[in-house]
Design an enzyme around this catalytic site. Structure first.
Site, mmCIF file in Angstrom:
data_model
loop_
_atom_site.group_PDB
_atom_site.id
_atom_site.type_symbol
_atom_site.label_atom_id
_atom_site.label_comp_id
_atom_site.label_asym_id
_atom_site.label_seq_id
_atom_site.Cartn_x
_atom_site.Cartn_y
_atom_site.Cartn_z
ATOM 1 N N ASP A 14 0.781 -1.061 0.120
ATOM 2 C CA ASP A 14 0.073 -0.001 -0.142
ATOM 3 C C ASP A 14 0.878 1.205 -0.059
ATOM 4 O O ASP A 14 0.509 2.229 0.664
ATOM 5 C CB ASP A 14 -1.027 -0.048 1.410
ATOM 6 N N LYS A 17 2.022 2.078 -5.038
ATOM 7 C CA LYS A 17 2.379 1.630 -6.454
ATOM 8 C C LYS A 17 1.475 1.952 -7.534
ATOM 9 O O LYS A 17 1.858 2.154 -8.453
ATOM 10 C CB LYS A 17 2.536 0.112 -6.031
ATOM 11 N N ASN A 39 -5.334 -10.330 -3.667
ATOM 12 C CA ASN A 39 -4.792 -9.545 -2.418
ATOM 13 C C ASN A 39 -4.533 -8.180 -2.482
ATOM 14 O O ASN A 39 -4.494 -7.522 -1.625
ATOM 15 C CB ASN A 39 -3.785 -10.444 -1.441
ATOM 16 N N GLY A 41 -4.494 -4.544 -3.949
ATOM 17 C CA GLY A 41 -5.349 -3.326 -4.279
ATOM 18 C C GLY A 41 -4.724 -2.037 -4.536
ATOM 19 O O GLY A 41 -4.123 -1.415 -3.738
ATOM 20 N N HIS A 42 -4.468 -1.652 -5.765
ATOM 21 C CA HIS A 42 -3.508 -0.801 -6.310
ATOM 22 C C HIS A 42 -4.558 0.363 -6.872
ATOM 23 O O HIS A 42 -5.062 0.467 -7.898
ATOM 24 C CB HIS A 42 -2.754 -1.055 -7.248
ATOM 25 N N GLN A 220 2.016 -6.293 -3.062
ATOM 26 C CA GLN A 220 2.421 -6.446 -1.813
ATOM 27 C C GLN A 220 3.641 -5.434 -1.536
ATOM 28 O O GLN A 220 4.108 -4.506 -2.269
ATOM 29 C CB GLN A 220 2.588 -7.747 -1.412
ATOM 30 N N SER A 411 5.596 11.613 -4.546
ATOM 31 C CA SER A 411 4.151 11.995 -4.958
ATOM 32 C C SER A 411 3.619 12.784 -3.917
ATOM 33 O O SER A 411 3.721 12.527 -2.508
ATOM 34 C CB SER A 411 3.676 10.573 -4.800
HETATM 35 P P1 GDP Z 1 -0.691 0.210 -3.481
HETATM 36 O O1 GDP Z 1 -1.610 -1.010 -3.066
HETATM 37 O O2 GDP Z 1 0.878 0.417 -3.313
HETATM 38 O O3 GDP Z 1 -1.063 0.637 -4.929
HETATM 39 O O4 GDP Z 1 -1.237 1.421 -2.442
HETATM 40 P P2 GDP Z 1 -2.963 1.626 -2.253
HETATM 41 O O5 GDP Z 1 -3.642 2.137 -3.521
HETATM 42 O O6 GDP Z 1 -3.353 0.477 -1.432
HETATM 43 O O7 GDP Z 1 -2.725 2.758 -1.152
HETATM 44 C C1 GDP Z 1 -2.347 3.959 -1.347
HETATM 45 C C2 GDP Z 1 -3.534 5.370 -1.086
HETATM 46 O O8 GDP Z 1 -2.921 6.212 -1.125
HETATM 47 C C3 GDP Z 1 -4.487 5.271 -2.428
HETATM 48 O O9 GDP Z 1 -5.708 5.662 -1.546
HETATM 49 C C4 GDP Z 1 -3.835 6.443 -3.106
HETATM 50 O O10 GDP Z 1 -5.076 6.757 -3.895
HETATM 51 C C5 GDP Z 1 -3.233 7.191 -1.905
HETATM 52 N N1 GDP Z 1 -2.021 7.630 -2.645
HETATM 53 C C6 GDP Z 1 -1.111 7.567 -3.356
HETATM 54 N N2 GDP Z 1 -0.101 8.419 -3.480
HETATM 55 C C7 GDP Z 1 -0.376 9.377 -2.739
HETATM 56 C C8 GDP Z 1 0.193 10.566 -2.228
HETATM 57 O O11 GDP Z 1 1.256 10.921 -2.661
HETATM 58 N N3 GDP Z 1 -0.566 11.300 -1.567
HETATM 59 C C9 GDP Z 1 -1.708 11.126 -0.756
HETATM 60 N N4 GDP Z 1 -2.188 11.917 0.124
HETATM 61 N N5 GDP Z 1 -2.273 10.033 -1.046
HETATM 62 C C10 GDP Z 1 -1.609 9.119 -2.225
HETATM 63 P P1 IMO Z 2 -0.876 -4.184 -2.230
HETATM 64 O O1 IMO Z 2 -0.290 -4.885 -3.476
HETATM 65 C C1 IMO Z 2 -1.014 -4.588 2.414
HETATM 66 C C2 IMO Z 2 -0.960 -8.435 3.752
HETATM 67 C C3 IMO Z 2 -2.285 -8.914 4.577
HETATM 68 C C4 IMO Z 2 -1.700 -9.837 5.559
HETATM 69 C C5 IMO Z 2 -0.688 -10.637 4.856
HETATM 70 C C6 IMO Z 2 -1.155 -12.048 4.315
HETATM 71 O O2 IMO Z 2 -2.087 -3.606 -2.320
HETATM 72 O O3 IMO Z 2 0.016 -3.506 -1.527
HETATM 73 P P2 IMO Z 2 -2.533 -12.536 2.130
HETATM 74 O O4 IMO Z 2 -4.121 -12.273 1.867
HETATM 75 O O5 IMO Z 2 -1.705 -12.202 0.943
HETATM 76 O O6 IMO Z 2 -2.244 -14.019 2.453
HETATM 77 O O7 IMO Z 2 -2.252 -11.617 3.475
HETATM 78 O O8 IMO Z 2 -0.270 -9.776 3.755
HETATM 79 N N1 IMO Z 2 -1.117 -8.041 2.556
HETATM 80 C C7 IMO Z 2 -1.245 -6.691 2.201
HETATM 81 N N2 IMO Z 2 -0.847 -5.671 2.839
HETATM 82 N N3 IMO Z 2 -1.181 -4.317 0.899
HETATM 83 C C8 IMO Z 2 -1.294 -5.480 0.199
HETATM 84 O O9 IMO Z 2 -1.061 -5.326 -1.425
HETATM 85 C C9 IMO Z 2 -1.392 -6.731 0.655
HETATM 86 N N4 IMO Z 2 -1.613 -8.204 0.564
HETATM 87 C C10 IMO Z 2 -1.603 -8.898 1.395
HETATM 88 O O10 IMO Z 2 -2.964 -7.765 5.372
HETATM 89 O O11 IMO Z 2 -1.088 -9.261 6.851
HETATM 90 MG MG MG Z 3 -2.937 -1.700 -1.772
#
Ligand code: GDP
Ligand code: IMO
Ligand code: MG
Length: 422
Positions: A14, A17, A39, A41-42, A220, A411
């Site tokens: 999270d 990415k 698993n 969520g981007h 992840q 960012s």
């Molecule tokens: P990922 O799994 O690595 O793609 O990240 P996620 O999407 O799960 O979580 C990142 C969250 O931060 C999302 O809600 C994005 O929209 C948000 N985000 C990404 N870059 C920035 C940033 O530079 N500033 C802020 N405030 N939010 C951001």
């Molecule tokens: P992105 O790609 C954050 C965490 C789960 C749990 C552990 C194992 O959005 O960054 P799993 O379902 O993979 O067997 O869970 O890994 N986890 C993540 N945490 N971002 C993710 O993906 C994750 N995918 C799995 O919360 O701790």
């Molecule tokens: Mg994510």
């Protein structure tokens, strides 16, 4: 831009990415996901429209970009079909430019049942998407691969054996009985397969023959890597750069001219259980969580939050041989009078600067902090480097000095245009 670019998570996932890959993939012809499954969520925000990518490579949102779901992934076919339909409902055409590996394993409905059962004993806090059990079946040599779905008799035989095995585990280990209705398999696997089957090919061959410009998107993060992360509180794949070769089916030689960048937040979060030395609690956590909108993109769970951990980030730099860091969410730290950064761990009177393998040390160490002054003014949406507050710049320099690689990009908000190159 390099011809082969890898963008992966340098923390516990999270890191942002999705936003970064969306931006950078515009210049690439092919984009690849190579490990994990739904698993992930981007999040991507384009012109105010939010997309959450779970199985599809984020680059596919660019009209010219061909997406590849490579062999190292475990694929929930129903989730994939729904993801495609969701994106198409927002006006973006997907199926004609997507390939799925014939060697990728299928997440079966009973893997999700097992994920729930295992969680009762393990408490890893998984996403319950069946990821661990799907990889478990793969390594037990009982898994079902995409290619198996083309042979109905073999598929049915394998499913029957699998179901007997799952029932045995449920009953003998957990004292739970359940029936698995085969109609359920029809709905969750066969029908989505019919929708997607023309897209199933040997993706490793495709990549060998079409590797002019490819972006690889890790899911992840390095600290969740099955080998290099905080085991056993990890995911079930190699989510660091170690997963590139086996996840794509390409030789390590293929990646010798690739550039690898790690995405890291300006602070730190994790979802689920496991050690987190710099975690904060109470009001302090509440404030950071709300400011950063730290709720899971896949499960909606509140994320645990804390200060940036440079011991852990240096580990990610070393494990992945990172060429640099892309730092996200700097704007979330706007307005903090002071910012803490962890520079070492202390455990039993000993100072650790190398990220320890031991869960005992990670769970019980105390972070050693440096406190840096915060900055006045806002970095939200900043695109002009000359407007970066001096103390924000100092924060970045402090990080760079510690980890020994540059922060190449910043960012400053969730939207596509909110970034700057350094
Ligand atoms: P990922 O799994 O690595 O793609 O990240 P996620 O999407 O799960 O979580 C990142 C969250 O931060 C999302 O809600 C994005 O929209 C948000 N985000 C990404 N870059 C920035 C940033 O530079 N500033 C802020 N405030 N939010 C951001
Ligand atoms: P992105 O790609 C954050 C965490 C789960 C749990 C552990 C194992 O959005 O960054 P799993 O379902 O993979 O067997 O869970 O890994 N986890 C993540 N945490 N971002 C993710 O993906 C994750 N995918 C799995 O919360 O701790
Ligand atoms: Mg994510």
């Amino acid at each position: 831009m390099p011809k082969k670019l890898v963008i992966l998570g340098a923390q516990w996932g999270d890191e942002g990415k999705g936003k970064i890959v969306d931006l950078l993939s515009e210049k690439f012809d092919v984009s690849v996901r190579y490990q994990g499954g739904s698993n992930a969520g981007h999040t991507v925000v384009i012109d105010g429209v939010k997309y959450i990518m779970h199985l599809l490579p984020t680059g596919i949102l660019h009209p010219h970009n061909i997406g590849v779901i490579a062999q190292g992934m475990v694929v929930d076919l129903k989730a994939l079909k729904e993801e495609i339909e969701d994106i198409e409902a927002k006006g973006n055409k997907i199926p004609h430019k997507l390939y799925i590996s014939d060697r990728a394993h299928v997440v079966m409905p009973y893997h999700k049942l097992l994920d729930k059962l295992f969680e009762k004993k393990n408490g890893v806090g998984t996403t319950l998407r069946g990821i661990g059990p799907a990889y478990m079946f793969k390594f037990m040599r009982k898994g079902i691969r995409m290619v198996d779905l083309f042979d109905q008799r073999m598929f049915e035989k394998k499913v029957e054996e699998n179901i007997e095995f799952v029932k045995d585990i449920a009953e003998k280990v957990f004292g739970e009985r359940f029936e698995i209705d085969t109609r359920y398999i029809e709905e969750e696997v066969i029908k989505p397969f019919e929708f997607l089957k023309d897209r199933i090919i040997d993706t490793a061959k495709f990549l060998r023959e079409n590797s002019k410009s490819v972006i690889f998107e890790g899911a992840q993060g390095t600290l969740l890597d099955i080998d290099m992360g905080t085991y056993p509180y990890v995911t079930s794949s190699n989510s660091s750069a170690l997963g590139l070769a086996n996840g794509t089916g390409l030789s390590p030689k293929y990646f010798k001219d690739a550039q690898i960048y790690g995405v890291a937040k300006a602070y730190l979060t994790r979802v689920g259980g496991g050690p987190f030395p710099t975690e904060v609690h109470g009001e302090e956590a509440e404030k950071l969580r709300e400011k950063g909108g730290e709720y899971g993109a896949t499960t909606g769970r509140p994320r645990r939050v804390g200060w940036l951990d440079l011991v852990a980030l240096k580990h990610a730099v070393d494990v992945n041989a990172l060429d640099g860091i892309i730092l996200t969410k700097l704007d979330v730290l706007d307005g903090y009078p002071e910012i803490k950064v962890c520079v070492a761990y202390e455990y039993n009177g000993k100072i650790y600067k190398d990220f320890p393998a031991s869960l005992e040390v990670l769970e019980n160490c105390k972070p050693v902090y440096e406190t840096l002054p915060g900055w006045k003014g806002s970095t939200k949406g900043l695109t002009d480097i000359s407007k970066l507050p001096p103390n924000a710049r100092r924060y970045l320099e402090f990080i760079e000095n510690y980890i020994g690689v540059p922060i190449v990009m910043l960012s400053t908000g969730p939207q596509r245009h909110e970034y700057l190159f350094l």
